[in-house]
Enzyme design. Structure first.
Site, PDB file in Angstrom:
ATOM      1  N   LEU A 146       0.854  -1.192   0.000  1.00 21.11           N
ATOM      2  CA  LEU A 146       0.000   0.000   0.000  1.00 21.11           C
ATOM      3  C   LEU A 146       0.887   1.239   0.000  1.00 21.11           C
ATOM      4  O   LEU A 146       1.957   1.237   0.600  1.00 21.11           O
ATOM      5  CB  LEU A 146      -0.895   0.003   1.245  1.00 21.11           C
ATOM      6  CG  LEU A 146      -2.066  -0.963   1.233  1.00 21.11           C
ATOM      7  CD1 LEU A 146      -2.760  -0.983   2.589  1.00 21.11           C
ATOM      8  CD2 LEU A 146      -3.063  -0.616   0.139  1.00 21.11           C
ATOM      9  N   LYS A 159      12.816  11.601   0.539  1.00 16.37           N
ATOM     10  CA  LYS A 159      12.845  12.757   1.444  1.00 16.37           C
ATOM     11  C   LYS A 159      13.359  12.379   2.827  1.00 16.37           C
ATOM     12  O   LYS A 159      13.927  13.207   3.541  1.00 16.37           O
ATOM     13  CB  LYS A 159      11.470  13.412   1.536  1.00 16.37           C
ATOM     14  CG  LYS A 159      11.270  14.439   0.446  1.00 16.37           C
ATOM     15  CD  LYS A 159      10.896  13.856  -0.882  1.00 16.37           C
ATOM     16  CE  LYS A 159      11.709  14.145  -2.053  1.00 16.37           C
ATOM     17  NZ  LYS A 159      11.229  13.544  -3.296  1.00 16.37           N
ATOM     18  N   GLY A 288      19.403  14.224 -15.635  1.00 15.78           N
ATOM     19  CA  GLY A 288      19.485  15.390 -14.746  1.00 15.78           C
ATOM     20  C   GLY A 288      18.123  16.030 -14.540  1.00 15.78           C
ATOM     21  O   GLY A 288      17.999  17.242 -14.476  1.00 15.78           O
ATOM     22  N   VAL A 290      14.322  15.725 -12.174  1.00 14.51           N
ATOM     23  CA  VAL A 290      14.039  15.879 -10.747  1.00 14.51           C
ATOM     24  C   VAL A 290      14.661  14.735  -9.927  1.00 14.51           C
ATOM     25  O   VAL A 290      15.398  14.969  -8.965  1.00 14.51           O
ATOM     26  CB  VAL A 290      12.513  15.925 -10.517  1.00 14.51           C
ATOM     27  CG1 VAL A 290      12.195  15.962  -9.039  1.00 14.51           C
ATOM     28  CG2 VAL A 290      11.921  17.132 -11.219  1.00 14.51           C
ATOM     29  N   ILE A 291      14.370  13.491 -10.327  1.00 19.18           N
ATOM     30  CA  ILE A 291      14.841  12.344  -9.530  1.00 19.18           C
ATOM     31  C   ILE A 291      16.367  12.280  -9.554  1.00 19.18           C
ATOM     32  O   ILE A 291      17.012  12.113  -8.516  1.00 19.18           O
ATOM     33  CB  ILE A 291      14.192  11.038 -10.036  1.00 19.18           C
ATOM     34  CG1 ILE A 291      12.681  11.080  -9.795  1.00 19.18           C
ATOM     35  CG2 ILE A 291      14.802   9.809  -9.350  1.00 19.18           C
ATOM     36  CD1 ILE A 291      11.896   9.906 -10.344  1.00 19.18           C
ATOM     37  N   GLU A 310      23.250  14.780 -18.560  1.00 27.08           N
ATOM     38  CA  GLU A 310      21.919  15.220 -19.008  1.00 27.08           C
ATOM     39  C   GLU A 310      21.926  15.431 -20.523  1.00 27.08           C
ATOM     40  O   GLU A 310      22.765  16.137 -21.060  1.00 27.08           O
ATOM     41  CB  GLU A 310      21.526  16.512 -18.282  1.00 27.08           C
ATOM     42  CG  GLU A 310      20.268  17.184 -18.804  1.00 27.08           C
ATOM     43  CD  GLU A 310      19.049  16.277 -18.848  1.00 27.08           C
ATOM     44  OE1 GLU A 310      18.769  15.578 -17.866  1.00 27.08           O
ATOM     45  OE2 GLU A 310      18.366  16.263 -19.899  1.00 27.08           O
ATOM     46  N   ALA A 376      18.263   7.476 -14.299  1.00 25.77           N
ATOM     47  CA  ALA A 376      17.055   8.180 -13.828  1.00 25.77           C
ATOM     48  C   ALA A 376      16.558   9.051 -14.972  1.00 25.77           C
ATOM     49  O   ALA A 376      16.675  10.275 -14.934  1.00 25.77           O
ATOM     50  CB  ALA A 376      17.386   9.027 -12.603  1.00 25.77           C
ATOM     51  N   ARG A 379       9.956   7.831 -16.077  1.00 28.58           N
ATOM     52  CA  ARG A 379       9.173   6.635 -15.773  1.00 28.58           C
ATOM     53  C   ARG A 379       8.111   6.445 -16.839  1.00 28.58           C
ATOM     54  O   ARG A 379       7.633   7.402 -17.437  1.00 28.58           O
ATOM     55  CB  ARG A 379       8.546   6.779 -14.389  1.00 28.58           C
ATOM     56  CG  ARG A 379       9.610   6.808 -13.290  1.00 28.58           C
ATOM     57  CD  ARG A 379       9.022   7.041 -11.939  1.00 28.58           C
ATOM     58  NE  ARG A 379       8.115   6.008 -11.512  1.00 28.58           N
ATOM     59  CZ  ARG A 379       8.472   4.829 -10.986  1.00 28.58           C
ATOM     60  NH1 ARG A 379       9.758   4.527 -10.849  1.00 28.58           N
ATOM     61  NH2 ARG A 379       7.578   3.949 -10.610  1.00 28.58           N
ATOM     62  N   HIS A 552       6.330  37.940  11.549  1.00 27.09           N
ATOM     63  CA  HIS A 552       7.758  38.275  11.581  1.00 27.09           C
ATOM     64  C   HIS A 552       8.415  37.637  12.804  1.00 27.09           C
ATOM     65  O   HIS A 552       7.828  37.624  13.879  1.00 27.09           O
ATOM     66  CB  HIS A 552       7.914  39.794  11.665  1.00 27.09           C
ATOM     67  CG  HIS A 552       9.337  40.235  11.789  1.00 27.09           C
ATOM     68  ND1 HIS A 552      10.208  40.196  10.730  1.00 27.09           N
ATOM     69  CD2 HIS A 552      10.043  40.674  12.868  1.00 27.09           C
ATOM     70  CE1 HIS A 552      11.399  40.630  11.139  1.00 27.09           C
ATOM     71  NE2 HIS A 552      11.323  40.911  12.438  1.00 27.09           N
TER      72      HIS A 552
HETATM   73  P1  FAD Z   1       1.933   4.305  -7.977  1.00 23.51           P
HETATM   74  O1  FAD Z   1       2.327   5.045  -6.778  1.00 23.51           O
HETATM   75  O2  FAD Z   1       3.019   3.812  -8.868  1.00 23.51           O
HETATM   76  O3  FAD Z   1       1.026   3.099  -7.517  1.00 23.51           O
HETATM   77  C1  FAD Z   1       0.513   2.166  -8.431  1.00 23.51           C
HETATM   78  C2  FAD Z   1       0.297   0.870  -7.703  1.00 23.51           C
HETATM   79  O4  FAD Z   1      -0.458  -0.006  -8.524  1.00 23.51           O
HETATM   80  C3  FAD Z   1       1.605   0.131  -7.391  1.00 23.51           C
HETATM   81  O5  FAD Z   1       1.741  -0.027  -6.003  1.00 23.51           O
HETATM   82  C4  FAD Z   1       1.459  -1.204  -8.113  1.00 23.51           C
HETATM   83  O6  FAD Z   1       1.982  -2.279  -7.380  1.00 23.51           O
HETATM   84  C5  FAD Z   1      -0.056  -1.326  -8.256  1.00 23.51           C
HETATM   85  N1  FAD Z   1      -0.486  -2.179  -9.371  1.00 23.51           N
HETATM   86  C6  FAD Z   1      -0.154  -2.049 -10.676  1.00 23.51           C
HETATM   87  N2  FAD Z   1      -0.760  -2.996 -11.405  1.00 23.51           N
HETATM   88  C7  FAD Z   1      -1.494  -3.746 -10.553  1.00 23.51           C
HETATM   89  C8  FAD Z   1      -2.323  -4.879 -10.701  1.00 23.51           C
HETATM   90  N3  FAD Z   1      -2.558  -5.453 -11.900  1.00 23.51           N
HETATM   91  N4  FAD Z   1      -2.897  -5.400  -9.592  1.00 23.51           N
HETATM   92  C9  FAD Z   1      -2.686  -4.863  -8.366  1.00 23.51           C
HETATM   93  N5  FAD Z   1      -1.899  -3.787  -8.175  1.00 23.51           N
HETATM   94  C10 FAD Z   1      -1.317  -3.230  -9.252  1.00 23.51           C
HETATM   95  N6  FAD Z   1       6.051  12.683  -6.688  1.00 23.51           N
HETATM   96  C11 FAD Z   1       5.804  13.789  -5.939  1.00 23.51           C
HETATM   97  O7  FAD Z   1       4.719  14.356  -6.055  1.00 23.51           O
HETATM   98  N7  FAD Z   1       6.739  14.274  -5.064  1.00 23.51           N
HETATM   99  C12 FAD Z   1       7.951  13.699  -4.906  1.00 23.51           C
HETATM  100  O8  FAD Z   1       8.765  14.152  -4.104  1.00 23.51           O
HETATM  101  C13 FAD Z   1       8.244  12.534  -5.678  1.00 23.51           C
HETATM  102  N8  FAD Z   1       9.428  11.900  -5.551  1.00 23.51           N
HETATM  103  C14 FAD Z   1       9.663  10.757  -6.265  1.00 23.51           C
HETATM  104  C15 FAD Z   1      10.887  10.128  -6.119  1.00 23.51           C
HETATM  105  C16 FAD Z   1      11.154   8.973  -6.825  1.00 23.51           C
HETATM  106  C17 FAD Z   1      12.491   8.286  -6.644  1.00 23.51           C
HETATM  107  C18 FAD Z   1      10.154   8.409  -7.677  1.00 23.51           C
HETATM  108  C19 FAD Z   1      10.416   7.130  -8.423  1.00 23.51           C
HETATM  109  C20 FAD Z   1       8.937   9.041  -7.835  1.00 23.51           C
HETATM  110  C21 FAD Z   1       8.686  10.222  -7.147  1.00 23.51           C
HETATM  111  N9  FAD Z   1       7.470  10.891  -7.291  1.00 23.51           N
HETATM  112  C22 FAD Z   1       7.240  12.041  -6.572  1.00 23.51           C
HETATM  113  C23 FAD Z   1       6.426  10.424  -8.222  1.00 23.51           C
HETATM  114  C24 FAD Z   1       5.317   9.675  -7.467  1.00 23.51           C
HETATM  115  O9  FAD Z   1       5.884   8.619  -6.737  1.00 23.51           O
HETATM  116  C25 FAD Z   1       4.294   9.139  -8.447  1.00 23.51           C
HETATM  117  O10 FAD Z   1       3.834  10.197  -9.253  1.00 23.51           O
HETATM  118  C26 FAD Z   1       3.092   8.546  -7.706  1.00 23.51           C
HETATM  119  O11 FAD Z   1       3.491   7.465  -6.902  1.00 23.51           O
HETATM  120  C27 FAD Z   1       2.034   8.067  -8.707  1.00 23.51           C
HETATM  121  O12 FAD Z   1       0.967   7.520  -8.006  1.00 23.51           O
HETATM  122  P2  FAD Z   1       0.018   6.398  -8.665  1.00 23.51           P
HETATM  123  O13 FAD Z   1      -1.000   6.090  -7.620  1.00 23.51           O
HETATM  124  O14 FAD Z   1      -0.422   6.831  -9.985  1.00 23.51           O
HETATM  125  O15 FAD Z   1       0.983   5.151  -8.915  1.00 23.51           O
END
Ligand code: FAD
Length: 575
Positions: A146, A159, A288, A290-291, A310, A376, A379, A552
């Site tokens: 989750l 973070k 180069g 965000v990540i 980059e 990086a 995605r 302030h």
């Molecule tokens: P996800 O968080 O990817 O969740 C999707 C879920 O679906 C997964 O857990 C997966 O297991 C599940 N799933 C997929 N297919 C199935 C299936 N068939 N059955 C059951 N489960 C399934 N965003 C920010 O806003 N701020 C940040 O600081 C930030 N930092 C980041 C740092 C890194 C290193 C990375 C990689 C990403 C970062 N992001 C950040 C981006 C952010 O993590 C994603 O935009 C966000 O998690 C997307 O949410 P989501 O719910 O769409 O997908």
């Protein structure tokens, strides 16, 4: 007292096992020797027993999770039993159960729900809660943990690492504040453990929220049967889920460059960069954005020599040039080497196991050598995890995300898609808001998704944030605009904190005098950008905004000064 629940031992030479039945949960009262969960290792299943009498505060594992030796899986408050240490918690020393996975036939169960949500990331779990709040019967399926990428492999763990780095930097600079400290010692193991604890606490929080909102939760992979049904098969249960509406929140996956050597098992992604037990002497990050830049600052501060490669002419290219210049200056000051306009061509391994990245800068070929290489470069939407054809759901024009309308509806009106899988803006808060819009629409509320005011934050050092129109964008769109800029060096609180790098910049439309954009590079940039979002959202004029009173001494007074700066009337800075 509070104790960590640690997998102290696994049988033989095993270093990991799979979680079987989870008998207890956060909030459960346990006694010494109670079985909290089972661990499958090899062909047998072993009990993870409690060494304590007490109450479980948090438990981060779920059925099917892999647990590693020495992993912290939760916390318990209570008392330790007198002879507890005779039995290391984990497999050895505890009873071997007779149960073996794979032999019992899964029980078949059918669910009929108003809304099924696939994916428990910040898109999926928020959508599920919102739909449940509207009185709908909701079921959520998550195959991994989750919280999705954000909680487990993205926003939160990065973070947490950055916070440890910030502590290190404060200690290193302590003498500037009159505090003499001999030296700081880094324990990567403890940094990672702390990160894991933060993640576990938040993951259990989501589990609690799902329960509190009476959302059914199935851990397993959702497989599409037809337009109205998905199935989930676990070791113990085969679930058939019939839904009136489906929300696909399947997220995204790391994109690997199609270049020679990129498929080498040693090449790191953001996921592995969050788990390194040792700090590499040197690290090359391809990408180069965000990540890439966040990790560059993390590892450089921890002691690695970091190179960033980059492809575009500048790192963080979407930002205004003055913002990029400020962050690049800080990167170079810290010793990060940045190669811009550089195309990675191949990654090779030398005889001493170091990595050599061949890059092309114009016609020039260069080689960058380091102990480790990480990629990086973005995605990609997780489009393969579900049979979208069976769902009758179409992709967007570029075929890199699920096509959705302003209410997050796909081409099949009973099916919605939200978050990274739509490839709109891959940020956690966008995914969550799309989830709210989708669930509201299912519940009969028609509020369209608006992407005009999405704040973005980069947790480099200093932090960067941006919302609304950049100066670049305003110029490209032919908007007649003015800017107001205020440097942190002129702010009292920033000076007290020793954080004088950077500035706040606001963009306003000249004719209406309305604020339309803002960027912050400097201390508290991430938190303060939300104030600017609100100013833009409310359609605030310079005159109106300039009469708000800011406390302030605060760093946020710089926002007020930048507002005044739009009329060239900053008080503590000569515009
Ligand atoms: P996800 O968080 O990817 O969740 C999707 C879920 O679906 C997964 O857990 C997966 O297991 C599940 N799933 C997929 N297919 C199935 C299936 N068939 N059955 C059951 N489960 C399934 N965003 C920010 O806003 N701020 C940040 O600081 C930030 N930092 C980041 C740092 C890194 C290193 C990375 C990689 C990403 C970062 N992001 C950040 C981006 C952010 O993590 C994603 O935009 C966000 O998690 C997307 O949410 P989501 O719910 O769409 O997908």
């Amino acid at each position: 007292m509070l104790f960590d629940l640690i997998v102290e031992k696994l049988p033989g030479h095993d270093t990991s096992g799979i979680v079987g039945n989870v008998n207890k949960k956060a909030g459960s009262t346990v006694k010494y020797n109670d079985v909290i969960f089972t661990i499958e290792s090899g062909k047998a299943t072993f009990d993870f027993i409690s060494k304590y009498d007490g109450v479980i505060e948090s438990l981060s594992i779920e059925e099917g999770d892999t647990v590693k030796k020495n992993q912290i899986v939760g916390r318990i408050s209570g008392e330790k039993a007198a002879d507890a240490d005779k039995n290391p918690t984990g497999a050895e020393g505890s009873k071997k159960t007779s149960y073996t996975f794979g032999l019992a036939k899964p029980v078949e169960k059918t669910y009929e729900v108003d809304v099924a949500v696939i994916g428990g990331g910040p898109g999926g779990y928020v959508a599920a809660i919102r739909a449940a709040q509207a009185g709908l019967k909701v079921l959520l399926v998550e195959e991994d943990r989750l919280g999705g990428t954000c909680l487990n492999y993205g926003c939160i763990p990065t973070k947490s690492l950055i916070n440890s780095v910030n502590v290190l930097e404060k200690i290193t600079d302590a003498a500037d504040y009159g505090i003499e400290i001999d030296s700081a010692k880094i324990s990567m193991e403890k940094i990672i453990n702390r990160k894991d604890k933060v993640v576990s606490t938040l993951v259990s929080g989501i589990e609690h929220l799902l329960k509190a909102n009476k959302i059914s939760y199935i851990k397993g992979k959702a497989v599409v049967l037809d337009e109205d049904t998905v199935t989930v098969k676990t070791k113990s249960e085969e679930s058939i889920i019939k839904f009136k509406n489906l929300i696909v929140a399947a997220g995204s996956k790391t994109f690997m460059l199609p270049i020679e050597g990129c498929d080498d098992k040693d090449i790191l992604t953001s996921k592995e960069l969050l788990e390194l037990s040792e700090i590499p002497k040197s690290l090359t990050i391809i990408g180069g954005g965000v990540i890439g830049m966040e990790f560059a600052f993390i590892y450089q501060s921890l002691g690695s020599k970091v190179n960033v490669i980059e492809f575009c002419p500048q790192v963080l290219g979407n930002l205004d040039n003055d913002v990029i210049a400020c962050i690049k200056e800080s990167a170079v000051e810290k010793g990060i080497r940045i190669y811009e306009g550089a195309r990675a061509v191949s990654i090779k391994t030398s005889l001493d196991n170091s990595k050599i990245v061949e890059i092309k800068v114009g016609d020039d070929t260069q080689y960058v050598t380091s102990e480790k290489v990480a990629v990086a470069v973005g995605r990609k939407a997780n489009l393969e995890s579900l049979d979208l054809d069976k769902l009758n759901v179409e992709l967007n024009e570029k075929r890199n995300g699920i096509q959705v309308d302003q209410f997050m509806r796909t081409s099949n009106p009973k099916i919605y898609a939200i978050g990274d899988v739509t490839n709109k803006i891959q940020l956690a808060h966008v995914a969550s808001h799309q989830g709210i819009v989708a669930s509201d629409h299912i519940a009969g509320k028609m509020v369209p998704m608006n992407y005009d005011l999405v704040p973005s934050v980069i947790f480099t050092s200093p932090e960067v944030s941006q919302v609304g129109c950049t100066e670049k964008e305003a110029a490209n769109r032919g908007i007649d605009f003015i800017t107001g800029k205020f440097p942190f060096s002129a702010n009292g609180k920033a000076l007290i904190m020793g954080e004088t790098k950077g500035f706040i910049k606001l963009v306003a439309e000249k004719s209406t005098k309305k604020i339309i954009g803002g960027a912050i590079v400097g201390v508290h940039a991430a938190d303060m950008i939300n104030v600017i979002s609100n100013l833009i959202d409310a359609g605030t004029t310079i005159e109106h905004a300039s009469h708000a009173i800011y406390a302030h001494p605060t760093v946020a007074e710089s926002i007020h000064e930048a507002i005044l700066g739009l009329d060239k009337k900053s008080i503590h800075f000569v515009n």
